[in-house]
Design a protein around this motif. Structure first.
Motif, PDB file in Angstrom:
ATOM      1  N   VAL A  90       0.871  -1.165   0.000  1.00 22.57           N
ATOM      2  CA  VAL A  90       0.000   0.000   0.000  1.00 22.57           C
ATOM      3  C   VAL A  90       0.911   1.218   0.000  1.00 22.57           C
ATOM      4  N   GLU A  91       0.774   2.021  -1.035  1.00 20.01           N
ATOM      5  CA  GLU A  91       1.608   3.221  -1.169  1.00 20.01           C
ATOM      6  C   GLU A  91       1.236   4.220  -0.079  1.00 20.01           C
ATOM      7  N   PRO A  92       2.236   4.739   0.650  1.00 19.21           N
ATOM      8  CA  PRO A  92       1.915   5.772   1.640  1.00 19.21           C
ATOM      9  C   PRO A  92       1.258   6.977   0.962  1.00 19.21           C
ATOM     10  N   PRO A  93       0.310   7.603   1.649  1.00 18.64           N
ATOM     11  CA  PRO A  93      -0.379   8.751   1.053  1.00 18.64           C
ATOM     12  C   PRO A  93       0.594   9.873   0.667  1.00 18.64           C
ATOM     13  N   ARG A  94       0.301  10.518  -0.432  1.00 17.33           N
ATOM     14  CA  ARG A  94       1.142  11.632  -0.901  1.00 17.33           C
ATOM     15  C   ARG A  94       1.133  12.791   0.076  1.00 17.33           C
ATOM     16  N   SER A  95       0.048  12.904   0.842  1.00 17.34           N
ATOM     17  CA  SER A  95      -0.073  14.024   1.767  1.00 17.34           C
ATOM     18  C   SER A  95       0.828  13.867   3.001  1.00 17.34           C
ATOM     19  N   TRP A  96       1.351  12.675   3.215  1.00 22.65           N
ATOM     20  CA  TRP A  96       2.216  12.464   4.373  1.00 22.65           C
ATOM     21  C   TRP A  96       3.615  12.996   4.079  1.00 22.65           C
ATOM     22  N   PRO A  97       4.237  13.683   5.038  1.00 16.78           N
ATOM     23  CA  PRO A  97       5.621  14.140   4.848  1.00 16.78           C
ATOM     24  C   PRO A  97       6.554  12.943   4.640  1.00 16.78           C
ATOM     25  N   LYS A  98       7.578  13.166   3.855  1.00 12.93           N
ATOM     26  CA  LYS A  98       8.494  12.079   3.497  1.00 12.93           C
ATOM     27  C   LYS A  98       9.093  11.403   4.732  1.00 12.93           C
ATOM     28  N   ASP A  99       9.428  12.180   5.744  1.00 10.14           N
ATOM     29  CA  ASP A  99      10.062  11.605   6.929  1.00 10.14           C
ATOM     30  C   ASP A  99       9.089  10.797   7.791  1.00 10.14           C
ATOM     31  N   LYS A 100       7.783  10.907   7.544  1.00 10.62           N
ATOM     32  CA  LYS A 100       6.773  10.169   8.311  1.00 10.62           C
ATOM     33  C   LYS A 100       6.275   8.921   7.574  1.00 10.62           C
ATOM     34  N   LYS A 101       6.634   8.767   6.321  1.00  6.89           N
ATOM     35  CA  LYS A 101       6.152   7.623   5.540  1.00  6.89           C
ATOM     36  C   LYS A 101       6.583   6.274   6.112  1.00  6.89           C
ATOM     37  N   PRO A 102       7.769   6.145   6.718  1.00 11.07           N
ATOM     38  CA  PRO A 102       8.094   4.857   7.355  1.00 11.07           C
ATOM     39  C   PRO A 102       7.118   4.488   8.477  1.00 11.07           C
ATOM     40  N   TRP A 103       6.558   5.477   9.139  1.00 16.93           N
ATOM     41  CA  TRP A 103       5.563   5.202  10.183  1.00 16.93           C
ATOM     42  C   TRP A 103       4.324   4.560   9.570  1.00 16.93           C
ATOM     43  N   PHE A 104       3.950   5.045   8.398  1.00 16.50           N
ATOM     44  CA  PHE A 104       2.773   4.510   7.710  1.00 16.50           C
ATOM     45  C   PHE A 104       2.923   3.010   7.490  1.00 16.50           C
ATOM     46  N   LEU A 105       4.119   2.586   7.114  1.00 13.83           N
ATOM     47  CA  LEU A 105       4.365   1.177   6.806  1.00 13.83           C
ATOM     48  C   LEU A 105       4.298   0.287   8.037  1.00 13.83           C
ATOM     49  N   GLN A 106       4.330   0.872   9.222  1.00 11.56           N
ATOM     50  CA  GLN A 106       4.247   0.091  10.454  1.00 11.56           C
ATOM     51  C   GLN A 106       2.813  -0.017  10.973  1.00 11.56           C
ATOM     52  N   LEU A 107       1.900   0.687  10.341  1.00  9.97           N
ATOM     53  CA  LEU A 107       0.497   0.612  10.749  1.00  9.97           C
ATOM     54  C   LEU A 107      -0.106  -0.715  10.308  1.00  9.97           C
ATOM     55  N   PRO A 108      -1.149  -1.178  10.991  1.00  6.28           N
ATOM     56  CA  PRO A 108      -1.841  -2.389  10.521  1.00  6.28           C
ATOM     57  C   PRO A 108      -2.330  -2.207   9.084  1.00  6.28           C
ATOM     58  N   HIS A 109      -2.329  -3.283   8.333  1.00  9.56           N
ATOM     59  CA  HIS A 109      -2.650  -3.244   6.903  1.00  9.56           C
ATOM     60  C   HIS A 109      -4.011  -2.604   6.623  1.00  9.56           C
ATOM     61  N   GLU A 110      -5.027  -2.983   7.382  1.00  9.38           N
ATOM     62  CA  GLU A 110      -6.370  -2.429   7.155  1.00  9.38           C
ATOM     63  C   GLU A 110      -6.376  -0.915   7.334  1.00  9.38           C
ATOM     64  N   LEU A 111      -5.622  -0.416   8.294  1.00 10.69           N
ATOM     65  CA  LEU A 111      -5.536   1.026   8.512  1.00 10.69           C
ATOM     66  C   LEU A 111      -4.786   1.698   7.360  1.00 10.69           C
ATOM     67  N   GLN A 112      -3.741   1.048   6.864  1.00 12.12           N
ATOM     68  CA  GLN A 112      -3.020   1.591   5.706  1.00 12.12           C
ATOM     69  C   GLN A 112      -3.958   1.729   4.513  1.00 12.12           C
ATOM     70  N   VAL A 113      -4.732   0.690   4.260  1.00  7.89           N
ATOM     71  CA  VAL A 113      -5.662   0.715   3.124  1.00  7.89           C
ATOM     72  C   VAL A 113      -6.659   1.856   3.309  1.00  7.89           C
ATOM     73  N   TYR A 114      -7.221   1.973   4.498  1.00  8.86           N
ATOM     74  CA  TYR A 114      -8.207   3.030   4.767  1.00  8.86           C
ATOM     75  C   TYR A 114      -7.606   4.415   4.566  1.00  8.86           C
ATOM     76  N   LEU A 115      -6.442   4.665   5.162  1.00  6.14           N
ATOM     77  CA  LEU A 115      -5.822   5.990   5.044  1.00  6.14           C
ATOM     78  C   LEU A 115      -5.442   6.313   3.599  1.00  6.14           C
ATOM     79  N   SER A 116      -4.957   5.322   2.882  1.00  3.35           N
ATOM     80  CA  SER A 116      -4.585   5.533   1.485  1.00  3.35           C
ATOM     81  C   SER A 116      -5.807   5.860   0.635  1.00  3.35           C
ATOM     82  N   GLU A 117      -6.899   5.120   0.857  1.00  3.83           N
ATOM     83  CA  GLU A 117      -8.133   5.381   0.097  1.00  3.83           C
ATOM     84  C   GLU A 117      -8.691   6.765   0.423  1.00  3.83           C
ATOM     85  N   ARG A 118      -8.657   7.155   1.694  1.00  7.91           N
ATOM     86  CA  ARG A 118      -9.149   8.481   2.093  1.00  7.91           C
ATOM     87  C   ARG A 118      -8.303   9.582   1.461  1.00  7.91           C
TER      88      ARG A 118
END
Length: 156
Positions: A90-118
């Motif tokens: 799941v590609e981290p959202p474009r709106s997330w700062p580059k330095d915070k994108k590794p945090w996105f990858l540590q989130l549960p998969h379902e949450l990643q999908v939800y945040l990316s879709e939003r």
């Protein structure tokens, strides 16, 4: 599971998604509860041929089984999230700062999908609003030109 007593203890509601995990544990000769997140990540990697939907349902069932017993959820982030990302990135959202994108990858998969879709939906809404604003500016400019032409004709 081959032992019906252990199956009833570990899966009292008979959740077929959890049965998949319990069968895997039985085949490996390991107890399903408690289990380290890294061990559940091994299950996720080995079950990837089943597809992300089935694996995600099983991970959700594992989470529910742990939480219903008052135990910490071993599927929330970390190694399990990394294993899920290996199956379905799941590609981290474009709106997330580059330095915070590794945090996105540590989130549960379902949450990643939800945040990316939003984020994708929000981007579409913003683009649509920008296009509508541009169309309105063009229409206003065209109306202004028409009015200026009319005023010049009446003045002459």
């Amino acid at each position: 599971m081959t032992n019906p007593v252990l199956r009833a203890i570990n899966n009292p509601l008979g959740d077929p998604a959890l049965d998949l995990f319990l069968q895997w544990c039985d085949g490996k000769g390991i107890r399903p509860i408690p289990m380290a997140p890294a061990d559940i990540a091994v299950f996720v990697r080995q079950a990837q041929t089943l597809g992300i939907e089935k694996v995600a349902a099983t991970v959700a069932a594992i989470s529910k089984a742990y939480l219903s017993r008052g135990l910490a959820d071993p599927t929330a982030g970390g190694p399990v999230a990394a294993a899920m990302n290996e199956i379905a990135w799941v590609e981290p959202p474009r709106s997330w700062p580059k330095d915070k994108k590794p945090w996105f990858l540590q989130l549960p998969h379902e949450l990643q999908v939800y945040l990316s879709e939003r984020d994708d939906e929000q981007t579409r809404v913003i683009r649509r609003a920008q296009n509508e604003a541009a169309d309105a500016r063009k229409a206003l400019a065209a109306t202004k030109e028409t009015n200026d032409g009319i005023q010049q004709n009446t003045a002459a």
